[in-house]
Design an enzyme around this catalytic site. Sequence first.
Site, mmCIF file in Angstrom:
data_model
loop_
_atom_site.group_PDB
_atom_site.id
_atom_site.type_symbol
_atom_site.label_atom_id
_atom_site.label_comp_id
_atom_site.label_asym_id
_atom_site.label_seq_id
_atom_site.Cartn_x
_atom_site.Cartn_y
_atom_site.Cartn_z
ATOM 1 C CD GLU A 112 -2.355 -1.217 2.845
ATOM 2 O OE1 GLU A 112 -2.310 -0.223 3.602
ATOM 3 O OE2 GLU A 112 -2.791 -2.323 3.193
ATOM 4 C CE LYS A 114 5.546 5.209 6.808
ATOM 5 N NZ LYS A 114 5.001 6.473 7.282
ATOM 6 C CG ASP A 116 4.097 12.413 5.044
ATOM 7 O OD1 ASP A 116 4.094 11.982 6.212
ATOM 8 O OD2 ASP A 116 4.928 13.221 4.612
ATOM 9 C CE1 TYR A 227 -7.089 7.687 -0.619
ATOM 10 C CE2 TYR A 227 -6.517 9.602 0.707
ATOM 11 C CZ TYR A 227 -6.830 9.035 -0.521
ATOM 12 O OH TYR A 227 -6.891 9.821 -1.625
ATOM 13 C CE LYS A 317 9.969 7.456 6.274
ATOM 14 N NZ LYS A 317 9.508 7.722 7.584
ATOM 15 C CB CYS A 412 16.676 45.017 16.001
ATOM 16 S SG CYS A 412 15.214 44.733 14.999
ATOM 17 C CB CYS A 415 14.007 48.973 15.514
ATOM 18 S SG CYS A 415 14.635 47.930 16.845
ATOM 19 C CB CYS A 430 14.455 43.030 18.448
ATOM 20 S SG CYS A 430 13.952 44.757 18.556
ATOM 21 C CB CYS A 435 10.978 46.573 17.068
ATOM 22 S SG CYS A 435 11.660 45.926 15.526
HETATM 23 S S1 IVH Z 1 -0.238 0.302 8.838
HETATM 24 C C1 IVH Z 1 0.726 -1.371 13.187
HETATM 25 N N1 IVH Z 1 -0.626 1.333 6.454
HETATM 26 O O1 IVH Z 1 2.626 5.259 8.858
HETATM 27 C C2 IVH Z 1 1.075 -0.206 12.333
HETATM 28 N N2 IVH Z 1 0.288 2.702 8.154
HETATM 29 O O2 IVH Z 1 5.247 4.930 10.073
HETATM 30 C C3 IVH Z 1 -0.012 0.120 11.415
HETATM 31 N N3 IVH Z 1 0.729 4.987 7.460
HETATM 32 O O3 IVH Z 1 1.498 5.057 12.173
HETATM 33 C C4 IVH Z 1 0.315 1.023 10.334
HETATM 34 N N4 IVH Z 1 0.038 4.756 5.386
HETATM 35 O O4 IVH Z 1 0.151 6.530 10.510
HETATM 36 C C5 IVH Z 1 -0.196 1.534 7.707
HETATM 37 N N5 IVH Z 1 -1.030 2.129 4.309
HETATM 38 C C6 IVH Z 1 -0.601 2.330 5.559
HETATM 39 C C7 IVH Z 1 -0.123 3.566 5.984
HETATM 40 C C8 IVH Z 1 0.325 3.723 7.303
HETATM 41 C C9 IVH Z 1 0.541 5.589 6.281
HETATM 42 C C10 IVH Z 1 1.290 5.641 8.663
HETATM 43 C C11 IVH Z 1 0.578 5.309 9.953
HETATM 44 C C12 IVH Z 1 1.641 4.688 10.831
HETATM 45 C C13 IVH Z 1 2.896 5.243 10.230
HETATM 46 C C14 IVH Z 1 4.079 4.369 10.560
#
Ligand code: IVH
Length: 690
Positions: A112, A114, A116, A227, A317, A412, A415, A430, A435
Amino acid sequence: MSPEQRAAELRAEIEHHEHAYYVLDKPDISDAQYDALVNLLKALEAEHPELVTPESPTQRVGGKPREGFAKVAHSRPMLSLDNAYNEAELRAWAERVTTSLPASDAVEYTCEYKLDGLSLALHYEDGQLVRGLTRGDGSVGEDVISNVRTIRSVPLRIAATKLDAAGLPSTFEVRGEVVMPQSAFEELNRQREAAGQAAAANPRNAAAGTIRTIEPSIVAQRRLDFYAYFLLRDGDTLLKSQQATLDALRTAGFRVNPQARTVKTIDEVFGFIAQAEAERDGLGYEIDGVVIKVNATALQKRLGFTGKAPRWAIAYKFPARAGVTQLRGVLFQVGRTGKLTPVADLQPIFIGGTTVTRATLHNADEIQRLGLKIGDQVSVERGGDVIPKITQVVEDKMHPRGTQEIVFPTVCPRCGEPVVREEGEVDWRCVNASCPARLEEELRHFASRGVMNIEGLGESLVAQLLGHTVAETVETGEGEESVAEAPTREALVHSVADIYGLTLEQLMGLERIGQKSAESLLAEIEKSRSAPLSRVLLGLGIRHVGERTAQTLAEEFGGIDALISATEEDLTRVNDVGPKVAEAIREWFANEKNLLLVQRLKDAGLRMTAEKRTRGTKLTGMTFVLTGTLPTLTRDIAKEKIEAAGGKVSGSVSKKTTYVVAGEDAGSKLEKAREMGVAVLDEAGLLEML
Ligand code: IVH
């Protein structure tokens, strides 16, 4: 048809269109048609208020939580993930997985994106959304349900037919990620910039700040997305595989990462990662890697957890986006509190889709830590952040070192008054209260969205009100610094209160302002006179007084006069106000100039009173510390009861503690109470006092 049936019908219809629009991104009617349906429902509900339910689509933006967010324990800890930063680390993980399982078990991996953002746990009971918990410390989160409701891709209720189709019970928990889409993030920063506020650093921070905002209507404007990726019941994984979980979530109406895929070999995982990297920039939201999960729930159970992370999942990552360029110089910005922030002036470099010319350097310690000199070649990173940072000095044959020392100004830059660095602090300030940089920041803060909401009174207008001409405003890319030279025209504003004396003629005399915008600005200023006291308090810009504290102070003291005469003791008696905050408040109101400002704002007709929260007085002046598990009350409820009776709850035992309320398994706090001779109560004793 009865009104009740009609309401049910309209709701089902609206829910269908919301799902099409917000989850599937495939609207099947026009916005106007959708609005018309919602208006019909609103009219019907207005006529029959008894038909309104919390799950009605009209109720997404409701009242704010009066008592702040309740703390709730998670059904099972919300853990984080271990990371792999390269191919070798990911292969090593897969190796560990396969060798810890019997050879007969063929391992499948679900890949999946990840996302952010930040994780959130949604609790459904009887098909209805009842709680939305943040991660918190992993075991206890905060219930931000009123804000979660505003997220359109979160279903408020799920019809029995859908639950059946998904094979789900009516009570379950969904975990997933809240993100702020790129477009919403850019819009937010445009607004912040227009209001003269510093840009939010990245979509994740913006999403995290938004979800903990106490005003749901603000959250609703920011358009967050959710999501889903986990399904639990009583803390246990509900279905037999991760892929089945994702499918069921999709069927039940949740937004699920469409790109998720289950594969059989680790080489296919690398194929998925390559594709994710290629698609990353066009997604419309930030991802910072790929999460790989062992698909079968039975195998997940066998692999278990390491304490802080599951062994059956890992986050791959993406490498941070970085580049090397030259440090041309260092600028110093002066903030609202007088703080000097060094900013790196860089040879322009193209990183991850934008040209970077500035990077924050935070403070003098950071410069020292990096060992920076002007002329150095530096490594610049943009890890999804808008404001890039310098991670290190690059030094090799191709990149000779710079030679010019970075000198912090002794006066500063705005000023010319000497700057000071207080004992134990890293920042230079400052301290000249007059100012111009300060006044400029104060004005921007006061007028900004979320404070007094004076639309149109942004960076460029503030600069003009202070007497600068438009041409002098320099663009720094961060929406922070504004004016390079000394004023050239007489300032119209010398204090925040002067905003309320501005006239149409004065405004029309400014550059690039027509009659229309001058009139609408005056209307905005007028409107701000009726902003609640909490906003006015926030607008004063007292150190450490943010949105929440301002709200609490307004409710506790009921008016500015009571706050002005409050002693440090009165202040610390209030929840969330510690000695540091109390001191800052006292200091602020002890200043003659500030009192004058308050008086002038009062004279301008701003709201200086608020509805006071009524509290009992039985426990006034008493401080309680709760420890251990009480037989019937949860901590939160015990705390609520004590506060409602006028008492205060503190986290640690000290001389100020009146009683320690101890339950089962009370630990060191109880010991400390005995050592210090503090009286100890059990739950029954507490209830008796109440
Ligand atoms: S599973 C038991 N799936 O990444 C841990 N996490 O670095 C369950 N995150 O705390 C996490 N996308 O906030 C999972 N497809 C995904 C994710 C995901 C983003 C985040 C989540 C987690 C953090 C860990």
